[in-house]
Design an enzyme around this catalytic site. Structure first.
Site, PDB file in Angstrom:
ATOM      1  N   HIS A 295       5.323   0.730  -1.057  1.00  0.00           N
ATOM      2  CA  HIS A 295       5.773  -0.345   0.509  1.00  0.00           C
ATOM      3  C   HIS A 295       4.735  -1.509   0.405  1.00  0.00           C
ATOM      4  O   HIS A 295       3.796  -1.858   0.322  1.00  0.00           O
ATOM      5  CB  HIS A 295       6.710   0.275   1.377  1.00  0.00           C
ATOM      6  CG  HIS A 295       5.164   1.231   2.235  1.00  0.00           C
ATOM      7  ND1 HIS A 295       4.486   1.979   2.366  1.00  0.00           N
ATOM      8  CD2 HIS A 295       5.047   0.562   3.288  1.00  0.00           C
ATOM      9  CE1 HIS A 295       3.704   2.309   2.904  1.00  0.00           C
ATOM     10  NE2 HIS A 295       3.902   1.973   4.108  1.00  0.00           N
TER      11      HIS A 295
ATOM     12  N   HIS B 137       3.225  -4.599   4.310  1.00  0.00           N
ATOM     13  CA  HIS B 137       3.513  -5.513   5.474  1.00  0.00           C
ATOM     14  C   HIS B 137       3.310  -6.188   5.632  1.00  0.00           C
ATOM     15  O   HIS B 137       2.696  -7.264   4.244  1.00  0.00           O
ATOM     16  CB  HIS B 137       2.692  -4.112   6.225  1.00  0.00           C
ATOM     17  CG  HIS B 137       3.346  -2.650   6.576  1.00  0.00           C
ATOM     18  ND1 HIS B 137       4.219  -2.465   7.356  1.00  0.00           N
ATOM     19  CD2 HIS B 137       2.844  -2.185   5.743  1.00  0.00           C
ATOM     20  CE1 HIS B 137       4.128  -1.012   6.828  1.00  0.00           C
ATOM     21  NE2 HIS B 137       3.529  -0.549   6.656  1.00  0.00           N
TER      22      HIS B 137
ATOM     23  N   HIS C 245      -1.907 -10.948  -1.068  1.00  0.00           N
ATOM     24  CA  HIS C 245      -0.851 -10.256  -1.853  1.00  0.00           C
ATOM     25  C   HIS C 245      -1.319  -9.407  -3.067  1.00  0.00           C
ATOM     26  O   HIS C 245      -1.394  -9.467  -4.165  1.00  0.00           O
ATOM     27  CB  HIS C 245      -0.265 -11.501  -2.568  1.00  0.00           C
ATOM     28  CG  HIS C 245       0.375 -12.611  -1.644  1.00  0.00           C
ATOM     29  ND1 HIS C 245       0.361 -14.353  -1.594  1.00  0.00           N
ATOM     30  CD2 HIS C 245       1.405 -11.841  -1.160  1.00  0.00           C
ATOM     31  CE1 HIS C 245       0.816 -14.293  -1.148  1.00  0.00           C
ATOM     32  NE2 HIS C 245       2.087 -12.996  -1.038  1.00  0.00           N
TER      33      HIS C 245
ATOM     34  N   GLU D 281       0.147  -2.948  11.773  1.00  0.00           N
ATOM     35  CA  GLU D 281       0.568  -2.388  10.895  1.00  0.00           C
ATOM     36  C   GLU D 281       1.736  -3.543  10.857  1.00  0.00           C
ATOM     37  O   GLU D 281       2.666  -4.076   9.372  1.00  0.00           O
ATOM     38  CB  GLU D 281       0.857  -1.151  10.586  1.00  0.00           C
ATOM     39  CG  GLU D 281       1.746  -0.394   8.649  1.00  0.00           C
ATOM     40  CD  GLU D 281       1.099   1.079   9.024  1.00  0.00           C
ATOM     41  OE1 GLU D 281       1.454   1.863   9.225  1.00  0.00           O
ATOM     42  OE2 GLU D 281      -0.780   1.273   8.863  1.00  0.00           O
TER      43      GLU D 281
ATOM     44  N   HIS E 204       0.615  -1.355  -0.197  1.00  0.00           N
ATOM     45  CA  HIS E 204       0.224  -0.253  -0.042  1.00  0.00           C
ATOM     46  C   HIS E 204       1.027   1.393   0.300  1.00  0.00           C
ATOM     47  O   HIS E 204       2.214   1.540   0.481  1.00  0.00           O
ATOM     48  CB  HIS E 204      -1.400  -0.344   1.265  1.00  0.00           C
ATOM     49  CG  HIS E 204      -0.266   0.035   2.278  1.00  0.00           C
ATOM     50  ND1 HIS E 204      -1.091   0.791   3.258  1.00  0.00           N
ATOM     51  CD2 HIS E 204       0.938  -0.046   2.828  1.00  0.00           C
ATOM     52  CE1 HIS E 204      -0.164   0.840   4.932  1.00  0.00           C
ATOM     53  NE2 HIS E 204       1.165   0.681   3.494  1.00  0.00           N
TER      54      HIS E 204
ATOM     55  N   CYS F 155       5.928   7.072   4.430  1.00  0.00           N
ATOM     56  CA  CYS F 155       4.405   5.876   3.852  1.00  0.00           C
ATOM     57  C   CYS F 155       4.090   6.437   2.680  1.00  0.00           C
ATOM     58  O   CYS F 155       2.626   5.948   2.128  1.00  0.00           O
ATOM     59  CB  CYS F 155       3.474   6.110   4.752  1.00  0.00           C
ATOM     60  SG  CYS F 155       4.204   5.225   6.334  1.00  0.00           S
TER      61      CYS F 155
END
Length: 374
Positions: free
Chosen positions: A158, A160, A197, A236, A143, A154
């Site tokens: 990137h 998580h 994914h 997160e 995201h 952010c």
């Protein structure tokens, strides 16, 4: 200025290894046959003054009394320990421990007994027999946050390893099982397919996928199929995340402290009277309205930056030299941290401080929010 409605909960936890057979489940259920777990029992208590041998000994004493109960379960077949009318479900294990702690160990003010049967599931039972059932799920996604200032990390694409905890509350009415974990798995399965994914920004409703927005997105969809849903928690990272209950957003930021201390009220022959140390786990909890543009309540980066001067006063420091700290027990220290944190972050309304895993104190202003795994 003194804090309004400040309350304290002392906490303790203990591990035990046990086998069980939950025969009340259908014959094809994975927990019907003989199996085993590395359980964690955890308790929270609003202890009265003078309950422990000396002020500051509450966490240690609470842990000792919990250990006296869990020792009866360790390396045992639970069906042979619990009464025949109590099949060894997580709910009934919590009931059994609650009765042992109150009647035999004289734990006064016991608020909650939790059984964590795996790292990803558990039940917390309160004194009114209200069960808080939780189950953890994971998904790997990418995201970016489109509205952050230029240069904010952010804002770059990137990813998580997200974690989600689905919380459900139910009045058990003495029932052996409140909500089966397998039922939660079945409910979660289509959400895993939607999120795992994936590039979250491409999903309808997640154009600005902050932790808070993801929690709200999941809430609106899960509540329709799980009426008992009480909170949705989104991790997160391993050290920060957001909670949403349909009305209120809460976030937390976790960190560790390596500090030295001694307890001023401990007798001279008590080991806690000598200088020793802990690697503390500290969680700051914040409650604030959602910023409709940014999609968050408070930027996690701002929390870290604003709290950093206080962190430096605590980490790799002798806590007994802190100005204004009455003693170095977990309750006194969590109160001190809460007061200091609210000077720079007035949204902080709860501080969790664990001196060892699951053993410590919670300082609260107002609502407690959801229980998180230890």
């Amino acid at each position: 200025m003194p804090l309004p409605s400040l309350s304290t909960l002392h906490t303790a936890s203990r591990h035990f290894e046990s086998a069980r057979q939950v025969g009340i489940l259908p014959s094809g259920h994975r927990s019907h046959g003989l199996h085993g777990h590395s359980f964690v029992a955890r308790i929270r208590a609003d202890l009265p003054a003078g309950w422990a041998p000396y002020p500051g000994a509450e966490v240690h004493t609470l842990g000792q009394r919990l250990a006296a109960c869990t020792s009866q379960l360790d390396y045992r077949l639970l069906n042979e320990v619990l009464p025949a009318d109590l099949p060894p479900t997580d709910e009934n294990l919590a009931r059994w421990l609650r009765d042992e702690l109150v009647t035999r160990q004289q734990v006064i003010g016991l608020e909650q007994v939790g059984i964590q049967s795996t790292a990803d599931q558990g039940v917390d039972l309160d004194r009114h027999d209200q069960a808080h059932v939780w189950r953890r799920y994971r998904f790997q996604s990418a995201h970016k946050l489109p509205h952050v200032p230029l240069g904010h990390k952010c804002g770059r694409l990137h990813g998580h390893g997200f974690e989600v905890i689905v919380h459900a509350n139910q009045n058990t009415g003495g029932r052996d099982i409140s909500i089966d974990y397998d039922h939660l798995d079945a409910i979660w399965a289509p959400f895993h397919y939607q999120l795992n994914h994936k590039y979250l920004n491409d999903i309808e409703g997640l154009a600005n996928p902050t932790s808070e927005v993801i929690a709200g997105w999941l809430w609106s969809r899960l509540k329709a199929v799980l009426p008992a849903l009480s909170w949705v928690t989104v991790y997160e990272t391993g050290s920060c995340g957001a909670n949403f209950n349909g009305h209120d957003y809460r976030i937390w930021k976790e960190m560790t402290l390596d500090s030295a201390l001694f307890l001023r009220h401990a007798p001279s022959d008590d080991p806690h009277a000598a200088i020793h140390g802990h690697t503390y786990t500290l969680r700051l909890h914040l409650a604030a309205p959602l910023d409709e543009v940014m999609g968050w309540t408070v930027d996690f980066g701002d929390v870290k930056t604003l709290f950093n001067p206080i962190f430096k006063m605590l980490d790799h420091q002798p806590l007994h030299e802190l100005p204004g700290l009455a003693d170095c027990d977990a309750a006194s220290l969590s109160h001190w941290i809460l007061n200091k944190a609210r000077e720079v972050l007035p949204q902080v309304d709860r501080v969790d401080l664990y001196q060892t895993r699951g053993c410590g104190a919670l300082a609260l202003v107002g609502a407690e929010g959801p229980a998180l795994p230890i």
